[in-house]
Design an enzyme around this catalytic site. Structure first.
Site, mmCIF file in Angstrom:
data_model
loop_
_atom_site.group_PDB
_atom_site.id
_atom_site.type_symbol
_atom_site.label_atom_id
_atom_site.label_comp_id
_atom_site.label_asym_id
_atom_site.label_seq_id
_atom_site.Cartn_x
_atom_site.Cartn_y
_atom_site.Cartn_z
ATOM 1 N N LEU A 146 -18.694 -39.199 -7.106
ATOM 2 C CA LEU A 146 -19.306 -38.364 -6.087
ATOM 3 C C LEU A 146 -20.617 -39.028 -5.676
ATOM 4 C CD1 LEU A 146 -18.914 -34.745 -7.567
ATOM 5 C CD2 LEU A 146 -17.564 -35.754 -5.730
ATOM 6 N N ASP A 147 -20.983 -38.897 -4.409
ATOM 7 C CA ASP A 147 -22.273 -39.411 -3.969
ATOM 8 C C ASP A 147 -23.388 -38.761 -4.773
ATOM 9 O OD1 ASP A 147 -21.057 -40.965 -2.076
ATOM 10 O OD2 ASP A 147 -21.486 -39.615 -0.397
ATOM 11 N N ARG A 148 -24.490 -39.464 -4.877
ATOM 12 C CA ARG A 148 -25.617 -38.974 -5.673
ATOM 13 C C ARG A 148 -26.065 -37.578 -5.245
ATOM 14 N NH1 ARG A 148 -30.962 -42.591 -7.133
ATOM 15 N NH2 ARG A 148 -32.071 -41.002 -8.359
ATOM 16 N N THR A 150 -24.312 -35.293 -3.732
ATOM 17 C CA THR A 150 -23.231 -34.301 -3.716
ATOM 18 C C THR A 150 -23.113 -33.649 -5.088
ATOM 19 O OG1 THR A 150 -22.019 -35.622 -2.089
ATOM 20 C CG2 THR A 150 -20.770 -33.952 -3.286
#
Length: 322
Positions: A146-148, A150
């Site tokens: 997951l993106d940082r 998110t």
């Protein structure tokens, strides 16, 4: 060389491959065993036959089998700088984010603002913290990322067989992921499925930037309005593919960027939401559902929407209605 220096000198190691290590390529196995040794040196050892499997030379693409005997040559490993200890607050945060666990898998509710793994500017990501919390665990690996910024459902495999099975299920679209996002404006009623290829570029700074491009990889997203308003709409999003920044780029390309998105977003919309209390990207991995490997049990895990996002939704609705 004195006796102390001799005791510190690297020696030949013979490693027997266990069940959970089976299936790895020999080059990836060596990289994990010889941290600090340059990749070029490891591949040179393979080419020269300094690394042996069952007393025979192997190519870098060889996949290890349970019971294989791997000869690892005496290579000097450069010692990395000692990392600062993990902050107790971070240990506590990750330790209390567990949503589900069995003997094969665990699922966390990843907090926003924390990377899933360490990098050039990040000493500790979720996986490193989790390994600190569970030093006795023989295997912990990220199934996906997951993106940082998110938050939400993040899967971590506890065995290599589970890791491979779940990654295969992802490729075959057998794991259903649901996201919640707040986007700018009122989402068009006639747009539900978005099929736009995405091309990833790495800037000189190392920053990843993704754009819609005919030369990119296929990417498919499904957008469903949950709370439609003129100024902002809460969307439920499901993915058929998992490209980098897929949701953010698809939404922005259609003129409905995500709230709090500093890379692809709309500055005026972000400012409006900041005045309502938004201090992060409004993107949350809300739910995972799939049938567990080697079983018939349907697993459906939901991550509660973080309080900071719920508060913004309430403020947003109040602002719009008044």
């Amino acid at each position: 060389m004195n006796s102390k220096e001799q005791s510190l000198a690297p020696r030949v190691r013979l490693v027997e491959i266990q069940l959970e290590q089976a299936g790895q390529r020999i080059d990836n196995f060596l990289l994990s065993q010889l941290k600090g040794v340059p990749k070029s040196r490891i591949y040179r050892c393979l080419r020269r036959g300094e690394v042996r499997v069952n007393k025979s030379r192997v190519a870098s693409s060889y996949r290890l089998k349970q019971g294989d005997q791997v000869r690892i040559p005496p290579l000097r490993v450069s010692h990395p700088a000692v990392k600062e200890p993990v902050a107790p607050s971070l240990l506590h945060l990750i330790g209390n984010s567990l949503l589900y666990e069995d003997r094969h898998l665990l699922i966390l509710n990843k907090p926003a603002g924390i990377a899933v793994h360490s990098g050039s500017s990040v000493s500790y990501g979720v996986i490193e913290v989790l390994r600190r919390l569970r030093p006795e665990a023989p295997f912990l690996e990220l199934v996906h990322r997951l993106d940082r910024e998110t938050s939400g459902c993040l899967m971590v495999a506890k065995t290599r067989s589970t890791l491979l099975a779940l990654q295969s299920m992802q490729r075959e679209q057998l794991i259903h992921k649901h996201y919640l996002a707040l986007v700018k404006g009122s989402w068009p009623k006639n747009i539900r499925q978005v099929n736009l290829p995405l091309l990833k570029n790495i800037l000189q700074s190392g920053e990843r930037v993704v754009k819609v491009s005919a030369t990119g990889k296929p990417a498919s997203s499904h957008f469903h309005p949950k709370q439609p308003h003129k100024e902002a709409t809460l969307m439920e999003i499901t993915l058929e593919t998992g490209r980098t920044h897929q949701i953010r780029v698809h939404a922005a390309h259609l003129g409905h960027p995500l709230g709090g998105d500093e890379k692809y977003g709309d500055p005026a919309f972000n400012k409006w939401l900041r005045n309502l209390g938004l201090r992060r990207l409004f993107l949350h991995a809300d739910q995972l559902s799939f049938t567990l490997p080697k079983g018939e049990k349907l697993l459906k895990i939901a991550a509660p929407l973080p309080e900071e996002l719920s508060t913004v939704l309430t403020a947003c609705a109040h602002k719009i209605l008044n």
